[in-house]
Design a protein around this motif. Structure first.
Motif, PDB file in Angstrom:
ATOM      1  N   MET A   1       0.846  -1.197   0.000  1.00 38.10           N
ATOM      2  CA  MET A   1       0.000   0.000   0.000  1.00 38.10           C
ATOM      3  C   MET A   1       0.874   1.236   0.000  1.00 38.10           C
ATOM      4  N   ALA A   2       0.522   2.215  -0.828  1.00 37.66           N
ATOM      5  CA  ALA A   2       1.340   3.423  -0.954  1.00 37.66           C
ATOM      6  C   ALA A   2       1.301   4.243   0.327  1.00 37.66           C
ATOM      7  N   GLU A   3       2.426   4.820   0.684  1.00 43.37           N
ATOM      8  CA  GLU A   3       2.532   5.695   1.847  1.00 43.37           C
ATOM      9  C   GLU A   3       1.831   7.014   1.533  1.00 43.37           C
ATOM     10  N   THR A   4       1.014   7.503   2.452  1.00 43.03           N
ATOM     11  CA  THR A   4       0.284   8.741   2.224  1.00 43.03           C
ATOM     12  C   THR A   4       0.466   9.694   3.385  1.00 43.03           C
ATOM     13  N   ASP A   5       0.253  10.977   3.109  1.00 45.40           N
ATOM     14  CA  ASP A   5       0.265  12.006   4.152  1.00 45.40           C
ATOM     15  C   ASP A   5      -0.770  13.049   3.742  1.00 45.40           C
ATOM     16  N   GLY A   6      -2.004  12.857   4.226  1.00 42.89           N
ATOM     17  CA  GLY A   6      -3.070  13.756   3.807  1.00 42.89           C
ATOM     18  C   GLY A   6      -3.363  13.558   2.331  1.00 42.89           C
ATOM     19  N   LYS A   7      -3.232  14.614   1.560  1.00 47.98           N
ATOM     20  CA  LYS A   7      -3.515  14.518   0.124  1.00 47.98           C
ATOM     21  C   LYS A   7      -2.285  14.102  -0.691  1.00 47.98           C
ATOM     22  N   TRP A   8      -1.130  13.921  -0.049  1.00 44.38           N
ATOM     23  CA  TRP A   8       0.094  13.572  -0.754  1.00 44.38           C
ATOM     24  C   TRP A   8       0.387  12.083  -0.674  1.00 44.38           C
ATOM     25  N   VAL A   9       0.779  11.500  -1.813  1.00 46.02           N
ATOM     26  CA  VAL A   9       1.048  10.067  -1.910  1.00 46.02           C
ATOM     27  C   VAL A   9       2.500   9.857  -2.313  1.00 46.02           C
ATOM     28  N   ARG A  10       3.163   8.912  -1.638  1.00 44.73           N
ATOM     29  CA  ARG A  10       4.565   8.617  -1.931  1.00 44.73           C
ATOM     30  C   ARG A  10       4.652   7.811  -3.231  1.00 44.73           C
ATOM     31  N   MET A  11       5.442   8.332  -4.194  1.00 43.33           N
ATOM     32  CA  MET A  11       5.583   7.667  -5.482  1.00 43.33           C
ATOM     33  C   MET A  11       7.048   7.701  -5.931  1.00 43.33           C
ATOM     34  N   ALA A  12       7.319   6.969  -6.999  1.00 44.06           N
ATOM     35  CA  ALA A  12       8.657   6.972  -7.591  1.00 44.06           C
ATOM     36  C   ALA A  12       8.611   7.743  -8.900  1.00 44.06           C
ATOM     37  N   LEU A  13       9.604   8.608  -9.100  1.00 49.76           N
ATOM     38  CA  LEU A  13       9.757   9.344 -10.354  1.00 49.76           C
ATOM     39  C   LEU A  13      11.183   9.127 -10.831  1.00 49.76           C
ATOM     40  N   LYS A  14      11.329   8.335 -11.877  1.00 45.82           N
ATOM     41  CA  LYS A  14      12.647   7.931 -12.362  1.00 45.82           C
ATOM     42  C   LYS A  14      13.379   7.218 -11.230  1.00 45.82           C
ATOM     43  N   ASN A  15      14.480   7.781 -10.731  1.00 50.91           N
ATOM     44  CA  ASN A  15      15.244   7.113  -9.676  1.00 50.91           C
ATOM     45  C   ASN A  15      15.070   7.789  -8.323  1.00 50.91           C
ATOM     46  N   SER A  16      14.032   8.632  -8.204  1.00 51.11           N
ATOM     47  CA  SER A  16      13.832   9.381  -6.966  1.00 51.11           C
ATOM     48  C   SER A  16      12.452   9.115  -6.369  1.00 51.11           C
ATOM     49  N   LYS A  17      12.374   9.314  -5.054  1.00 47.31           N
ATOM     50  CA  LYS A  17      11.087   9.255  -4.376  1.00 47.31           C
ATOM     51  C   LYS A  17      10.498  10.663  -4.313  1.00 47.31           C
ATOM     52  N   VAL A  18       9.199  10.775  -4.602  1.00 49.72           N
ATOM     53  CA  VAL A  18       8.534  12.071  -4.554  1.00 49.72           C
ATOM     54  C   VAL A  18       7.191  11.911  -3.864  1.00 49.72           C
ATOM     55  N   TRP A  19       6.585  13.062  -3.559  1.00 51.72           N
ATOM     56  CA  TRP A  19       5.216  13.085  -3.043  1.00 51.72           C
ATOM     57  C   TRP A  19       4.330  13.660  -4.137  1.00 51.72           C
ATOM     58  N   ALA A  20       3.285  12.925  -4.534  1.00 56.17           N
ATOM     59  CA  ALA A  20       2.382  13.368  -5.592  1.00 56.17           C
ATOM     60  C   ALA A  20       1.031  13.765  -4.997  1.00 56.17           C
ATOM     61  N   GLU A  21       0.424  14.834  -5.535  1.00 61.17           N
ATOM     62  CA  GLU A  21      -0.845  15.336  -5.015  1.00 61.17           C
ATOM     63  C   GLU A  21      -1.999  14.409  -5.399  1.00 61.17           C
ATOM     64  N   SER A  22      -2.832  14.102  -4.422  1.00 54.65           N
ATOM     65  CA  SER A  22      -4.014  13.275  -4.678  1.00 54.65           C
ATOM     66  C   SER A  22      -5.250  13.955  -4.082  1.00 54.65           C
ATOM     67  N   ASP A  23      -6.408  13.368  -4.343  1.00 54.70           N
ATOM     68  CA  ASP A  23      -7.652  13.919  -3.792  1.00 54.70           C
ATOM     69  C   ASP A  23      -7.971  13.348  -2.422  1.00 54.70           C
ATOM     70  N   GLY A  24      -7.028  12.608  -1.844  1.00 52.82           N
ATOM     71  CA  GLY A  24      -7.250  12.001  -0.532  1.00 52.82           C
ATOM     72  C   GLY A  24      -7.955  10.672  -0.600  1.00 52.82           C
ATOM     73  N   LYS A  25      -8.351  10.276  -1.820  1.00 54.56           N
ATOM     74  CA  LYS A  25      -9.049   9.005  -1.992  1.00 54.56           C
ATOM     75  C   LYS A  25      -8.258   8.045  -2.871  1.00 54.56           C
ATOM     76  N   GLY A  26      -6.971   8.396  -3.092  1.00 55.39           N
ATOM     77  CA  GLY A  26      -6.131   7.521  -3.897  1.00 55.39           C
ATOM     78  C   GLY A  26      -6.052   7.899  -5.355  1.00 55.39           C
ATOM     79  N   ASN A  27      -6.720   9.001  -5.729  1.00 57.97           N
ATOM     80  CA  ASN A  27      -6.683   9.443  -7.122  1.00 57.97           C
ATOM     81  C   ASN A  27      -5.811  10.689  -7.261  1.00 57.97           C
ATOM     82  N   PHE A  28      -4.955  10.705  -8.281  1.00 58.76           N
ATOM     83  CA  PHE A  28      -4.111  11.879  -8.519  1.00 58.76           C
ATOM     84  C   PHE A  28      -4.954  13.066  -8.976  1.00 58.76           C
ATOM     85  N   VAL A  29      -4.515  14.265  -8.572  1.00 61.53           N
ATOM     86  CA  VAL A  29      -5.135  15.486  -9.075  1.00 61.53           C
ATOM     87  C   VAL A  29      -4.410  15.853 -10.361  1.00 61.53           C
TER      88      VAL A  29
END
Length: 225
Positions: A1-29
């Motif tokens: 399960m992906a790590e989350t912090d409020g509306k932000w979801v932990r994701m991978a971008l190329k070789n880095s870890k980033v936080w991506a904006e979501s609607d809080g329900k698992g969907n990206f904005v």
């Protein structure tokens, strides 16, 4: 399960870890195919990335480690006189400088040659040209005025351009013939090295070469050369 912090979801971008904006329900904005990202949650600066470039963090664990790619362009080592360059006792020292008024415009070169207790100054007007040509020409004149080519020669220039195209393998897009002529002169010496020095940094020998170059222009303009 992906790590989350409020509306932000932990994701991978190329070789880095980033936080991506979501609607809080698992969907990206998503906006125009892109989503806001942060590298750290507490940073104010936000970036965007294409949604299809994001992947689960777990994919990073499966990526083989690769060696870092070499830089496409060579960086100039910041060799300065204070860093104790290789200076044999019998070395001929050449400080060179070039100047061009308005670049391109009236140009001059200055050379200070030092050998043990002796010194020779050269101040020469070279017509209307660019600052790069003046800097290169100063090195050429210095080499042409050194007769004992079996001795070690150490050149000091404040021109990163000249240092790069002559001694660091930079690919020249202009002044090709002049550069080839200088490289031919360089090949005639047994032991020759060049060092880049910072201009106008209270290096007395570099200041002398600079004054010789600018004086060449002034003297020509005053009709005293």
């Amino acid at each position: 399960m992906a790590e989350t912090d409020g509306k932000w979801v932990r994701m991978a971008l190329k070789n880095s870890k980033v936080w991506a904006e979501s609607d809080g329900k698992g969907n990206f904005v998503v906006n125009n195919g892109k989503v806001k990202i942060k590298y750290k949650l507490d940073q104010e600066q936000e970036y965007t990335a294409r949604v299809d470039n994001l992947a689960p963090v777990e994919t990073l664990k499966n990526k083989p480690k690769t060696a870092p790619k070499a830089s496409a362009s060579k960086k100039i080592p910041k060799y300065v006189a204070e860093e104790k360059p290789d200076l044999p006792e019998n070395a001929i020292i050449a400080y060179t400088d070039g100047a061009s008024s308005h670049n391109p415009g009236p140009a001059g070169l200055g050379v200070l040659l030092k050998y043990k207790g002796h010194a020779k100054e050269i101040s020469q007007y070279i017509g209307e040209t660019t600052n790069n040509v003046a800097e290169l020409s100063a090195i050429l004149v210095a080499l042409q005025n050194i007769k004992k080519r079996e001795l070690p020669v150490r050149i000091f220039t404040d021109s990163k351009y000249s240092f790069g195209v002559l001694f660091q393998g930079w690919k020249a897009k202009a002044n090709v013939e002049l550069i080839a002529k200088i490289q031919n002169e360089i090949s005639k010496f047994r032991d020759i090295k060049c060092y880049w020095v910072k201009g106008h940094a209270d290096n007395p020998y570099n200041e002398i070469a600079d004054k010789l170059a600018t004086d060449a222009i002034k003297n020509h303009q005053n009709g005293t050369d």
